[in-house]
Design a protein around this motif. Structure first.
Motif, PDB file in Angstrom:
ATOM      1  N   GLY A 135      -5.106  19.835  12.638  1.00 50.01           N
ATOM      2  CA  GLY A 135      -6.258  20.640  12.255  1.00 50.01           C
ATOM      3  C   GLY A 135      -5.921  21.998  11.700  1.00 50.01           C
ATOM      4  N   GLN A 136      -4.638  22.334  11.621  1.00 47.36           N
ATOM      5  CA  GLN A 136      -4.225  23.654  11.136  1.00 47.36           C
ATOM      6  C   GLN A 136      -3.105  23.488  10.108  1.00 47.36           C
ATOM      7  N   PRO A 137      -3.449  23.217   8.861  1.00 48.50           N
ATOM      8  CA  PRO A 137      -2.419  23.039   7.840  1.00 48.50           C
ATOM      9  C   PRO A 137      -1.637  24.322   7.600  1.00 48.50           C
ATOM     10  N   SER A 138      -0.357  24.172   7.423  1.00 47.40           N
ATOM     11  CA  SER A 138       0.506  25.312   7.153  1.00 47.40           C
ATOM     12  C   SER A 138       0.278  25.823   5.726  1.00 47.40           C
ATOM     13  N   GLU A 139       0.852  26.962   5.415  1.00 51.09           N
ATOM     14  CA  GLU A 139       0.767  27.494   4.049  1.00 51.09           C
ATOM     15  C   GLU A 139       1.379  26.510   3.059  1.00 51.09           C
ATOM     16  N   GLN A 140       2.474  25.875   3.465  1.00 47.76           N
ATOM     17  CA  GLN A 140       3.122  24.890   2.605  1.00 47.76           C
ATOM     18  C   GLN A 140       2.215  23.682   2.373  1.00 47.76           C
ATOM     19  N   ALA A 141       1.525  23.248   3.426  1.00 42.87           N
ATOM     20  CA  ALA A 141       0.608  22.118   3.289  1.00 42.87           C
ATOM     21  C   ALA A 141      -0.570  22.474   2.384  1.00 42.87           C
ATOM     22  N   ARG A 142      -1.109  23.681   2.530  1.00 39.31           N
ATOM     23  CA  ARG A 142      -2.223  24.096   1.669  1.00 39.31           C
ATOM     24  C   ARG A 142      -1.783  24.186   0.213  1.00 39.31           C
ATOM     25  N   ALA A 143      -0.566  24.640   0.001  1.00 36.80           N
ATOM     26  CA  ALA A 143      -0.045  24.709  -1.372  1.00 36.80           C
ATOM     27  C   ALA A 143       0.087  23.313  -1.965  1.00 36.80           C
ATOM     28  N   ARG A 144       0.524  22.351  -1.138  1.00 31.70           N
ATOM     29  CA  ARG A 144       0.644  20.969  -1.618  1.00 31.70           C
ATOM     30  C   ARG A 144      -0.723  20.395  -1.953  1.00 31.70           C
ATOM     31  N   MET A 145      -1.723  20.650  -1.119  1.00 34.63           N
ATOM     32  CA  MET A 145      -3.070  20.156  -1.389  1.00 34.63           C
ATOM     33  C   MET A 145      -3.614  20.735  -2.694  1.00 34.63           C
ATOM     34  N   ALA A 146      -3.291  21.991  -2.968  1.00 30.81           N
ATOM     35  CA  ALA A 146      -3.768  22.638  -4.192  1.00 30.81           C
ATOM     36  C   ALA A 146      -3.196  21.985  -5.441  1.00 30.81           C
ATOM     37  N   GLN A 147      -2.059  21.294  -5.298  1.00 32.92           N
ATOM     38  CA  GLN A 147      -1.434  20.608  -6.433  1.00 32.92           C
ATOM     39  C   GLN A 147      -2.019  19.218  -6.669  1.00 32.92           C
ATOM     40  N   MET A 148      -2.784  18.718  -5.718  1.00 36.14           N
ATOM     41  CA  MET A 148      -3.286  17.347  -5.787  1.00 36.14           C
ATOM     42  C   MET A 148      -4.636  17.300  -6.482  1.00 36.14           C
ATOM     43  N   PRO A 149      -4.885  16.295  -7.340  1.00 34.12           N
ATOM     44  CA  PRO A 149      -6.200  16.192  -7.970  1.00 34.12           C
ATOM     45  C   PRO A 149      -7.353  16.142  -6.966  1.00 34.12           C
ATOM     46  N   SER A 150      -7.120  15.538  -5.806  1.00 35.88           N
ATOM     47  CA  SER A 150      -8.171  15.431  -4.788  1.00 35.88           C
ATOM     48  C   SER A 150      -8.384  16.734  -4.023  1.00 35.88           C
ATOM     49  N   ARG A 151      -7.393  17.631  -4.072  1.00 35.01           N
ATOM     50  CA  ARG A 151      -7.389  18.900  -3.328  1.00 35.01           C
ATOM     51  C   ARG A 151      -7.465  18.695  -1.813  1.00 35.01           C
ATOM     52  N   VAL A 156       0.866  -1.173   0.000  1.00 34.34           N
ATOM     53  CA  VAL A 156       0.000   0.000   0.000  1.00 34.34           C
ATOM     54  C   VAL A 156       0.905   1.226   0.000  1.00 34.34           C
ATOM     55  N   CYS A 157       0.646   2.154  -0.908  1.00 31.02           N
ATOM     56  CA  CYS A 157       1.554   3.286  -1.102  1.00 31.02           C
ATOM     57  C   CYS A 157       0.818   4.607  -0.888  1.00 31.02           C
ATOM     58  N   PRO A 158       0.729   5.062   0.356  1.00 31.24           N
ATOM     59  CA  PRO A 158       0.007   6.312   0.616  1.00 31.24           C
ATOM     60  C   PRO A 158       0.758   7.537   0.109  1.00 31.24           C
ATOM     61  N   GLY A 159      -0.031   8.529  -0.272  1.00 32.21           N
ATOM     62  CA  GLY A 159       0.493   9.873  -0.457  1.00 32.21           C
ATOM     63  C   GLY A 159       0.388  10.598   0.872  1.00 32.21           C
ATOM     64  N   PRO A 160       0.275  11.918   0.852  1.00 29.27           N
ATOM     65  CA  PRO A 160       0.159  12.654   2.117  1.00 29.27           C
ATOM     66  C   PRO A 160      -1.102  12.260   2.895  1.00 29.27           C
ATOM     67  N   ILE A 161      -0.900  11.803   4.124  1.00 34.16           N
ATOM     68  CA  ILE A 161      -2.002  11.371   4.984  1.00 34.16           C
ATOM     69  C   ILE A 161      -2.006  12.235   6.245  1.00 34.16           C
ATOM     70  N   GLU A 162      -3.142  12.766   6.589  1.00 31.91           N
ATOM     71  CA  GLU A 162      -3.252  13.614   7.776  1.00 31.91           C
ATOM     72  C   GLU A 162      -2.704  12.899   9.007  1.00 31.91           C
ATOM     73  N   GLY A 163      -1.918  13.614   9.818  1.00 27.39           N
ATOM     74  CA  GLY A 163      -1.369  13.020  11.030  1.00 27.39           C
ATOM     75  C   GLY A 163       0.003  13.574  11.351  1.00 27.39           C
ATOM     76  N   ARG A 164       0.650  12.946  12.327  1.00 23.15           N
ATOM     77  CA  ARG A 164       1.912  13.459  12.843  1.00 23.15           C
ATOM     78  C   ARG A 164       2.986  13.593  11.774  1.00 23.15           C
ATOM     79  N   MET A 165       3.140  12.574  10.928  1.00 25.81           N
ATOM     80  CA  MET A 165       4.230  12.601   9.957  1.00 25.81           C
ATOM     81  C   MET A 165       4.061  13.739   8.965  1.00 25.81           C
ATOM     82  N   ILE A 166       2.856  13.915   8.446  1.00 23.49           N
ATOM     83  CA  ILE A 166       2.649  14.963   7.453  1.00 23.49           C
ATOM     84  C   ILE A 166       2.759  16.342   8.106  1.00 23.49           C
ATOM     85  N   ASP A 167       2.345  16.453   9.371  1.00 27.17           N
ATOM     86  CA  ASP A 167       2.525  17.721  10.086  1.00 27.17           C
ATOM     87  C   ASP A 167       4.001  18.051  10.235  1.00 27.17           C
TER      88      ASP A 167
END
Length: 255
Positions: free
Chosen positions: A202-218, A183-194
């Motif tokens: 519960g509070q994504p950084s500007e960098q995290a929001r920018a990464r989400m904007a690049q993802m098809p799932s958003r 199983v090959c996860p991409g970014p998954i909410e939790g300690r590692m991605i934080d």
């Protein structure tokens, strides 16, 4: 013959690396689906939290194990008994983002030791306890094992090694009735991605929001989504799947 989509009833499953966000989600789903579960992790406090979170069900046994230490892993699998129907190798760590030329060798070796040696030892001592009746092994890879990424060279190298071990084990163990998939996860909410993106729960950084904007799932994924896919690969419903890689990444590996 109709096979229930996901049914782990009566299965004896070992979860290596069950103290983190994804491991906790896996443990919850496996127990809810009827499995008898043994959870290994190096963090005793995390194992205590896991049992408390799940209400200390009778189906779970926990053990403090150092996945990088062969003696520790050998003893843990010996204590698990002769019957293992499913094995999940989920122990892993990330590296602090930094250029290759600045990377500390000791940190590189630590990442490889946990992510690769730990998984190898899980296979080495898990496979013999499955060889009699067959079973399913799921290794926790990453989209970092499918494509490259800047500033996380150790993590990406380790996850490419996970894919190699998965494919090799699938070919070697398939004739004995043991399936091995990743199983090959991409970014998954939790300690590692934080930690990677400098966010807080519960509070994504500007960098995290920018990464989400690049993802098809958003959005980033959830640990329970990874757990659900893993449960399917452990179950009889996936009985003809062997040597496969399953990205669960909101579409980023398709880009």
């Amino acid at each position: 013959m109709t096979v229930p989509l996901v049914d782990l009833g009566g299965m004896h499953i070992v979860l290596v690396g069950g103290g983190g966000d994804i491991g906790t989600a896996m443990a919850r789903q496996f127990v809810e689906l009827g499995a008898q579960l043994r959870v290994f992790d190096r963090d005793a406090a995390a194992l205590d939290r896991l049992r408390e979170t799940l209400g200390a069900p009778a189906q779970i046994e926990v053990r403090v194990v150092d996945v990088t230490d062969e003696t520790s892993m050998r003893a843990a699998f010996a204590a698990a008994g002769d019957r293992i129907d499913g094995l999940v190798n989920a122990a892993g760590i990330e590296n602090p983002p930094m250029p290759i030329e600045d990377f500390d060798l000791a940190m590189f070796r630590k990442v490889m030791d946990v992510n690769v040696t730990g998984l190898f030892l899980g296979l080495k001592y898990g496979v013999p306890r499955m060889a009699g009746a067959g079973g399913s092994i799921v290794n926790l890879g990453s989209t970092g094992g499918i494509k490259g990424a800047a500033l996380v060279s150790a993590y990406v190298a380790s996850k490419h090694a996970v894919i190699g071990l998965t494919r090799s084990a699938a070919v070697e163990c398939g004739p004995r009735g043991i399936r091995v998939n990743a199983v090959c996860p991409g970014p998954i909410e939790g300690r590692m991605i934080d930690a990677i993106y400098g966010s807080s729960p519960g509070q994504p950084s500007e960098q995290a929001r920018a990464r989400m904007a690049q993802m098809p799932s958003r959005r980033f994924g959830r640990a329970d989504e990874v757990a659900g896919l893993t449960a399917f690969l452990l179950s009889p419903a996936s009985g003809f799947i062997n040597g496969a890689l399953y990205p669960i990444d909101g579409g980023i590996s398709a880009i």
